[in-house]
Design a protein around this motif. Sequence first.
Motif, PDB file in Angstrom:
ATOM      1  N   VAL A 154      27.447  47.469  11.551  1.00 39.79           N
ATOM      2  CA  VAL A 154      28.815  47.414  11.028  1.00 39.79           C
ATOM      3  C   VAL A 154      28.872  48.304   9.783  1.00 39.79           C
ATOM      4  O   VAL A 154      27.903  48.988   9.461  1.00 39.79           O
ATOM      5  CB  VAL A 154      29.237  45.960  10.720  1.00 39.79           C
ATOM      6  N   SER A 155      29.998  48.298   9.090  1.00 38.83           N
ATOM      7  CA  SER A 155      30.139  49.274   7.991  1.00 38.83           C
ATOM      8  C   SER A 155      30.287  48.647   6.609  1.00 38.83           C
ATOM      9  O   SER A 155      30.474  49.339   5.636  1.00 38.83           O
ATOM     10  CB  SER A 155      31.359  50.165   8.249  1.00 38.83           C
ATOM     11  N   GLY A 156      30.229  47.324   6.529  1.00 38.38           N
ATOM     12  CA  GLY A 156      30.420  46.654   5.240  1.00 38.38           C
ATOM     13  C   GLY A 156      29.153  46.636   4.414  1.00 38.38           C
ATOM     14  O   GLY A 156      28.188  47.357   4.674  1.00 38.38           O
ATOM     15  N   TRP A 157      29.134  45.758   3.425  1.00 37.12           N
ATOM     16  CA  TRP A 157      27.980  45.699   2.533  1.00 37.12           C
ATOM     17  C   TRP A 157      26.724  45.198   3.237  1.00 37.12           C
ATOM     18  O   TRP A 157      25.604  45.455   2.792  1.00 37.12           O
ATOM     19  CB  TRP A 157      28.298  44.823   1.330  1.00 37.12           C
ATOM     20  N   ILE A 158      26.869  44.494   4.372  1.00 34.17           N
ATOM     21  CA  ILE A 158      25.678  43.987   5.062  1.00 34.17           C
ATOM     22  C   ILE A 158      25.081  45.018   6.027  1.00 34.17           C
ATOM     23  O   ILE A 158      23.925  44.914   6.383  1.00 34.17           O
ATOM     24  CB  ILE A 158      25.975  42.681   5.808  1.00 34.17           C
ATOM     25  N   LYS A 159      25.878  46.011   6.457  1.00 35.42           N
ATOM     26  CA  LYS A 159      25.436  47.124   7.308  1.00 35.42           C
ATOM     27  C   LYS A 159      25.016  46.712   8.716  1.00 35.42           C
ATOM     28  O   LYS A 159      25.364  47.360   9.692  1.00 35.42           O
ATOM     29  CB  LYS A 159      24.290  47.908   6.655  1.00 35.42           C
ATOM     30  N   GLU A 160      24.236  45.642   8.835  1.00 38.77           N
ATOM     31  CA  GLU A 160      23.791  45.179  10.142  1.00 38.77           C
ATOM     32  C   GLU A 160      23.886  43.663  10.213  1.00 38.77           C
ATOM     33  O   GLU A 160      23.547  42.979   9.258  1.00 38.77           O
ATOM     34  CB  GLU A 160      22.345  45.601  10.420  1.00 38.77           C
ATOM     35  N   VAL A 161      24.333  43.165  11.362  1.00 40.84           N
ATOM     36  CA  VAL A 161      24.375  41.721  11.599  1.00 40.84           C
ATOM     37  C   VAL A 161      23.253  41.401  12.576  1.00 40.84           C
ATOM     38  O   VAL A 161      23.243  41.888  13.716  1.00 40.84           O
ATOM     39  CB  VAL A 161      25.733  41.296  12.187  1.00 40.84           C
ATOM     40  N   TYR A 162      22.289  40.594  12.128  1.00 49.07           N
ATOM     41  CA  TYR A 162      21.155  40.220  12.987  1.00 49.07           C
ATOM     42  C   TYR A 162      21.456  38.924  13.736  1.00 49.07           C
ATOM     43  O   TYR A 162      22.143  38.039  13.225  1.00 49.07           O
ATOM     44  CB  TYR A 162      19.891  40.039  12.147  1.00 49.07           C
ATOM     45  N   LEU A 165      33.863  51.571  15.493  1.00 50.67           N
ATOM     46  CA  LEU A 165      33.135  52.642  14.800  1.00 50.67           C
ATOM     47  C   LEU A 165      32.546  53.643  15.780  1.00 50.67           C
ATOM     48  O   LEU A 165      32.449  54.837  15.486  1.00 50.67           O
ATOM     49  CB  LEU A 165      32.025  52.047  13.932  1.00 50.67           C
ATOM     50  N   ASN A 166      32.143  53.155  16.964  1.00 43.32           N
ATOM     51  CA  ASN A 166      31.577  54.032  17.991  1.00 43.32           C
ATOM     52  C   ASN A 166      32.646  54.682  18.870  1.00 43.32           C
ATOM     53  O   ASN A 166      32.321  55.332  19.872  1.00 43.32           O
ATOM     54  CB  ASN A 166      30.595  53.247  18.870  1.00 43.32           C
ATOM     55  N   LYS A 167      33.930  54.471  18.487  1.00 42.19           N
ATOM     56  CA  LYS A 167      35.080  55.059  19.196  1.00 42.19           C
ATOM     57  C   LYS A 167      35.152  54.627  20.670  1.00 42.19           C
ATOM     58  O   LYS A 167      35.655  55.358  21.526  1.00 42.19           O
ATOM     59  CB  LYS A 167      35.054  56.589  19.089  1.00 42.19           C
ATOM     60  N   GLU A 168      34.647  53.419  20.949  1.00 42.72           N
ATOM     61  CA  GLU A 168      34.770  52.864  22.294  1.00 42.72           C
ATOM     62  C   GLU A 168      36.124  52.190  22.481  1.00 42.72           C
ATOM     63  O   GLU A 168      36.558  51.959  23.609  1.00 42.72           O
ATOM     64  CB  GLU A 168      33.636  51.878  22.561  1.00 42.72           C
ATOM     65  N   VAL A 169      36.782  51.837  21.377  1.00 36.75           N
ATOM     66  CA  VAL A 169      38.161  51.334  21.389  1.00 36.75           C
ATOM     67  C   VAL A 169      38.899  52.009  20.236  1.00 36.75           C
ATOM     68  O   VAL A 169      38.284  52.510  19.288  1.00 36.75           O
ATOM     69  CB  VAL A 169      38.231  49.792  21.234  1.00 36.75           C
ATOM     70  N   ASN A 170      40.230  52.028  20.332  1.00 34.68           N
ATOM     71  CA  ASN A 170      41.054  52.674  19.293  1.00 34.68           C
ATOM     72  C   ASN A 170      41.598  51.694  18.269  1.00 34.68           C
ATOM     73  O   ASN A 170      42.098  52.104  17.216  1.00 34.68           O
ATOM     74  CB  ASN A 170      42.226  53.418  19.932  1.00 34.68           C
ATOM     75  N   ARG A 171      41.538  50.405  18.585  1.00 33.59           N
ATOM     76  CA  ARG A 171      42.084  49.411  17.656  1.00 33.59           C
ATOM     77  C   ARG A 171      41.452  48.052  17.884  1.00 33.59           C
ATOM     78  O   ARG A 171      40.858  47.785  18.934  1.00 33.59           O
ATOM     79  CB  ARG A 171      43.604  49.327  17.785  1.00 33.59           C
ATOM     80  N   ILE A 176      34.046  45.581  15.422  1.00 35.17           N
ATOM     81  CA  ILE A 176      33.878  46.670  14.443  1.00 35.17           C
ATOM     82  C   ILE A 176      32.910  47.718  14.983  1.00 35.17           C
ATOM     83  O   ILE A 176      33.136  48.928  14.856  1.00 35.17           O
ATOM     84  CB  ILE A 176      33.401  46.108  13.094  1.00 35.17           C
ATOM     85  N   ASN A 177      31.836  47.263  15.631  1.00 32.40           N
ATOM     86  CA  ASN A 177      30.860  48.183  16.210  1.00 32.40           C
ATOM     87  C   ASN A 177      31.504  49.061  17.286  1.00 32.40           C
ATOM     88  O   ASN A 177      31.305  50.284  17.304  1.00 32.40           O
ATOM     89  CB  ASN A 177      29.692  47.379  16.798  1.00 32.40           C
ATOM     90  N   PHE A 178      32.285  48.463  18.174  1.00 29.33           N
ATOM     91  CA  PHE A 178      32.982  49.220  19.225  1.00 29.33           C
ATOM     92  C   PHE A 178      33.964  50.211  18.607  1.00 29.33           C
ATOM     93  O   PHE A 178      34.087  51.349  19.068  1.00 29.33           O
ATOM     94  CB  PHE A 178      33.719  48.259  20.158  1.00 29.33           C
TER      95      PHE A 178
END
Length: 319
Positions: free
Chosen positions: A99-107, A149-155, A145-147
């Motif tokens: 993801v793109s927030g302060w945590i960067k990755e969700v495990y 950011l990877n442009k797999e969805v537009n919204r 958010i991952n989808f």
Amino acid sequence: MRKEITVNELVIPIIFGQNDEYLKFLKKKTNVSISTRMNKIYIEGSEEEVAFVEKLIIHLIKISSKRQLNINNIEETFKMLQGNDNTDVSSVMTESIKVSGWIKEVYLKTENQQKYINSIRNTDIVFGIGPAGTGKTYLAMAMAINFFLNKEVNRIILARPAVEAGESLGFLPGDIVAKINPYLRPLYDALYNMMDIEKANRFIEKGVIELAPLAYMRGRTLNDAFIILDEAQNTTLEQMKMFLTRLGFHSKAVITGDITQIDLPYNKKSGLVLVQNILSNIDGISFVYFTDKDVVRHPLVQSIIKAFDKYEEKTKNSN
């Protein structure tokens, strides 16, 4: 029984922690003796417990090669292996969602969470059903958010039914945004945890990320979107049908809810309960069920859920 494990000497302080914090945890939770010398780890105790601790240490070594260990994920690894020692714990504990927030990755933290994420990746409609604190909404948000950011969805579209949880909020002041905000607050919280607040607010202003009550979905067709319906136990069957038929091309929908916490009027049946039978045999639709073992909040939450389950089962049987 005595078991010897040969490891890279540098790994030992990593898996046992600063001042042997993790080692002390393992000794407290088991009846084995654990000692080290050079690149050797020695485990002594009953055959069953030695085998368990050996597996645990091997998993911890694998996990530490991909992510930083802390006492929380040591406990999570222990709990998961204790629940089923055939689980590929290191695979679960090293899988993450960028993801793109302060945590960067969700495990991920449990096997069912991994099933949930894989279902979201591989099917277009996923139902995540289970008690509070199992990560249903949080992980769905991370995947959205991952989808995006990877442009797999537009919204991203985030919806909730506007149903009060057993209490009347009365006539709320303000415009429509102010009135629905209390219902959507948990979704905002998850969003802001995984995306920079200013960036998220810009996307909300542009309509790229939309948070809305379920009623606002009627009459729409949602293409190229990742849609989350949260608290779906508070939908009627008609509302559930309306929501599911909004799905357009290149879209995914994740529906989350806890069927033990339904706030609908007593004469209304939950759409989330009924839809499990209606849609159970349709390809492209997945149901993932979480249990109290998947609770990743404060340890007391798991105990509370178990206590309520026992009480409700007892009450049901007495009637």
